[in-house]
Design a protein around this motif. Sequence first.
Motif, PDB file in Angstrom:
ATOM      1  N   THR A   1      -2.285   0.443   3.875  1.00 36.83           N
ATOM      2  CA  THR A   1      -1.694  -0.714   3.221  1.00 36.83           C
ATOM      3  C   THR A   1      -0.812  -0.262   2.063  1.00 36.83           C
ATOM      4  N   PRO A   2       0.280  -0.961   1.791  1.00 35.69           N
ATOM      5  CA  PRO A   2       1.093  -0.634   0.607  1.00 35.69           C
ATOM      6  C   PRO A   2       0.336  -0.989  -0.666  1.00 35.69           C
ATOM      7  N   HIS A   3       0.684  -0.322  -1.755  1.00 30.06           N
ATOM      8  CA  HIS A   3       0.035  -0.571  -3.035  1.00 30.06           C
ATOM      9  C   HIS A   3       1.093  -0.593  -4.126  1.00 30.06           C
ATOM     10  N   PRO A   4       1.083  -1.597  -4.991  1.00 31.15           N
ATOM     11  CA  PRO A   4       2.147  -1.721  -5.990  1.00 31.15           C
ATOM     12  C   PRO A   4       2.208  -0.580  -6.996  1.00 31.15           C
ATOM     13  N   LEU A   5       1.121   0.155  -7.182  1.00 31.37           N
ATOM     14  CA  LEU A   5       1.108   1.242  -8.151  1.00 31.37           C
ATOM     15  C   LEU A   5       1.382   2.612  -7.527  1.00 31.37           C
ATOM     16  N   SER A   6       1.497   2.663  -6.212  1.00 30.15           N
ATOM     17  CA  SER A   6       1.622   3.956  -5.535  1.00 30.15           C
ATOM     18  C   SER A   6       3.072   4.418  -5.450  1.00 30.15           C
ATOM     19  N   ARG A   7       3.245   5.723  -5.556  1.00 26.45           N
ATOM     20  CA  ARG A   7       4.569   6.326  -5.367  1.00 26.45           C
ATOM     21  C   ARG A   7       4.861   6.523  -3.879  1.00 26.45           C
ATOM     22  N   PHE A   8       3.843   6.331  -3.028  1.00 26.61           N
ATOM     23  CA  PHE A   8       3.997   6.514  -1.589  1.00 26.61           C
ATOM     24  C   PHE A   8       4.107   5.162  -0.875  1.00 26.61           C
ATOM     25  N   ALA A   9       4.532   5.215   0.377  1.00 23.58           N
ATOM     26  CA  ALA A   9       4.760   3.982   1.140  1.00 23.58           C
ATOM     27  C   ALA A   9       3.474   3.203   1.373  1.00 23.58           C
ATOM     28  N   ASP A  10       2.361   3.922   1.556  1.00 21.28           N
ATOM     29  CA  ASP A  10       1.083   3.240   1.744  1.00 21.28           C
ATOM     30  C   ASP A  10      -0.063   4.120   1.276  1.00 21.28           C
ATOM     31  N   VAL A  11      -1.228   3.507   1.162  1.00 20.97           N
ATOM     32  CA  VAL A  11      -2.447   4.198   0.754  1.00 20.97           C
ATOM     33  C   VAL A  11      -3.525   3.897   1.789  1.00 20.97           C
ATOM     34  N   ALA A  12      -4.640   4.607   1.708  1.00 20.06           N
ATOM     35  CA  ALA A  12      -5.744   4.400   2.641  1.00 20.06           C
ATOM     36  C   ALA A  12      -6.871   3.655   1.943  1.00 20.06           C
ATOM     37  N   GLN A  13      -7.258   2.511   2.483  1.00 17.13           N
ATOM     38  CA  GLN A  13      -8.361   1.734   1.934  1.00 17.13           C
ATOM     39  C   GLN A  13      -9.555   1.814   2.874  1.00 17.13           C
TER      40      GLN A  13
END
Length: 216
Positions: free
Chosen positions: A66-78
């Motif tokens: 999922t994308p995350h507003p604080l991430s420098r990457f396109a998505d993160v793993a939840q």
Amino acid sequence: MAGAGAASATSSKKEAFLGLTEVAVLVDGGGMAVCLARGSGAECVALSARRLSLPWEDGEFSWRWTPHPLSRFADVAQLVDCTCLDIYARLPTAALTPATAYAAYLVFATTDAHRGLSFPDQETTVSVGGSAPSRHTVCLRPDAAEAHRFRGGKGTDDVDVRGSALRGDGWWEVDMGQLCTGNEAVVGEEVSVSFEMLGWYPKRGLVVEGIEFRPL
């Protein structure tokens, strides 16, 4: 005039250097972020969650991308749900600055509904090449009551547990351990890091942005 021109060129180089230290550049198809450490100019490298080995990678059952507003990457793993949790990463030492001491950090967040992240049975390892790994006991979300219950009422005063720290960018991080690169890059040599929860019990609500390598 020549002196002014030289001063201007020096100033431009300084501004360019400071820009590199402040802004991470995405490389490797957006899976890795690189910037320079202020002062030393050594490389800082962050691997996105997409570049990590995550357990039970079988779609929505365990992890959700999922994308995350604080991430420098396109998505993160939840983490949706799992019982076995271990995360691994490898990075060629050639990607780091030679003859430099580094620390590796797991960069993460948690959801309000997180579960199973407070027991002090979490372990990190860091190794370079074929060297024996250094091991550390850590805890992403320390909770004294949970630790007391986990230890059967014995307490944890005699256990050195590394907690997490809140970063300026809104993420949390835990120090996984340190390493030192050689004077010259060795072809095929890699840094290996891992985070593991040793107990088999339900876990959820961990959000992994990546693993970061920063010079000390």
